[in-house]
Design an enzyme around this catalytic site. Structure first.
Site, PDB file in Angstrom:
ATOM      1  CG  ASP A 145      -1.956  -1.091   1.206  1.00  0.00           C
ATOM      2  OD1 ASP A 145      -2.221  -1.625   0.116  1.00  0.00           O
ATOM      3  OD2 ASP A 145      -2.484  -1.423   2.283  1.00  0.00           O
ATOM      4  NE  ARG A 146       0.290   8.323  -2.136  1.00  0.00           N
ATOM      5  CZ  ARG A 146      -0.351   9.367  -2.648  1.00  0.00           C
ATOM      6  NH1 ARG A 146      -1.595   9.233  -3.058  1.00  0.00           N
ATOM      7  NH2 ARG A 146       0.251  10.534  -2.755  1.00  0.00           N
TER       8      ARG A 146
END
EC number: 5.4.99.24
Length: 315
Positions: A145-146
């Protein structure tokens, strides 16, 4: 308008290049060429494989000879390049924690997407390609995930990509994350088995009996008055898996903007936290070329270390 015209390229396809679609191959060969132009030159028959026209979905085979036509590009003004983007690229150089001829391991910072898209022009893979302009092949093996920091594997050869992705599919890759969760995580809670279903409209993931089987193993690392540092190891690889499984267990991760608790976020902010406390710290896999076991560790970073130290002193 200043323009650049590339030269004709003749590429002999070897075993390492074989198996990929011609459109993906061209995107790697013509890094600054828009996708629309790539599909246009394929559609018009300007790209030839063994002197014949091919469709975009054609899969290359060893021994194929590809003719890439010259293309005309608008010359970019270097002064218009955003300095913030260049700075981010330079910063990632210091975060490469392992590299050889087959793979590269990045300790990805929180807030950096793994690739551009969905309104983002800049991602980790684009930055790495800018850092390694001579690399013929750089592709993500997996994603995180970012807002999650930590280990990101990047293949430098197609054969390495296939080998590593097969290990992920066969669940022989072991991944370990550090997460700071709300409250006291019980030592007895070692496994969370809960099916996960993703809402395709808003991308929110929930525990749902109609979801995909999902398993995460947990180990308590350290307990604090209102929080617990846990090690999480996802056995399956579902979207937001660790984040949803901790929330489902009643212990959301600090600073999780989708599944978190604002009161807990406010508490951890007093200890210096302002980002998701989820870090991919360790990975174990088989090297795609040597077949030797590999173990890579990624340090948590200064901010997370300081938060843990602050929590220790608050006891």
């Amino acid at each position: 308008m200043n323009e650049i015209r590339t030269k004709v390229q003749i590429v002999d396809i070897d075993e390492d290049m074989a198996g990929q679609r011609i459109d993906n191959f061209l995107r790697n060969q013509l890094k600054d060429v828009p996708k629309s132009m790539i599909y246009r030159i394929v559609r018009k028959g300007e790209v030839r494989v063994n002197k014949k026209r091919v469709k975009a979905e054609y899969k290359l085979a060893a021994g194929d000879v590809v003719r890439i036509p010259p293309v005309t590009l608008e010359k970019k003004d270097p002064e218009t390049a955003p300095s913030t983007k260049l700075n981010k690229v330079a910063e990632l150089q210091d975060l490469i924690i392992y590299e050889d001829d087959h793979l590269l391991v990045l300790n990805k910072p929180s807030g950096t997407a793994v690739h551009g898209g969905s309104g983002l022009k800049f991602g980790a893979i684009e930055a790495l390609r800018a850092l390694r302009p001579e690399a013929r092949f750089l592709e993500l093996v997996h994603r995180i995930d970012r807002d999650t920091s930590g280990i990101l594997l990047v293949a430098k050869k197609r054969s390495a990509l296939r080998h590593l992705q097969a290990q992920f599919r066969e669940k022989t890759v072991q991944k370990y994350y550090f997460a700071l969760v709300m409250g006291e995580w019980k030592n007895s809670c070692k496994v969370v088995n809960a099916p996960l279903l993703k809402n395709e409209v808003n991308s929110i993931v929930r525990v749902n009996p109609n979801g995909k089987p999902s398993e995460t193993r947990f180990k308590v690392i350290e307990k604090f008055p209102q929080a617990t540092l846990v090690q999480a190891s996802p056995i399956t690889g579902r979207t937001h898996q660790i984040r949803v499984h901790t929330q489902y267990s009643g212990h959301p991760i600090a600073w999780d903007d989708r599944y978190g608790d604002r009161r807990f976020d406010a508490y951890t902010a007093q200890h210096g936290l302002n980002r998701l406390f989820l870090h991919a710290a360790n990975i174990r896999f088989t090297h795609p070329a040597t077949e030797q076991p590999m173990e890579i560790n990624a340090p948590m970073g200064e901010q997370l270390e300081k938060v843990v130290q602050s929590l220790r002193t608050s006891r």
